[in-house]
Design a protein around this motif. Sequence first.
Motif: not given
Length: 70
Positions: A7, A16, A18-22, A24-25
């Motif tokens: 990522r 990623s 989106k910042r939120a997805n990044h 979370a990963a």
Amino acid sequence: MRMQMRRFTRLTNGFSKKRANHAAAVALHFAHYNLVRVHKTLRMTPAMAHGVTNRLWSVSELVEAALEVA
């Protein structure tokens, strides 16, 4: 961390958007690194070495804990 997580490189499908997805990963990666993965030099997980937990977590337990938080 950059070598373990695709990522962090923009040229892959795992990048990623989106910042939120990044976030979370990255959190899931650190949880796996510290709770599930047995390190060769320690012969245990870093969390076990520091006394945070006394057992090895499974991936399914990690996913269940992540779903409880979300």
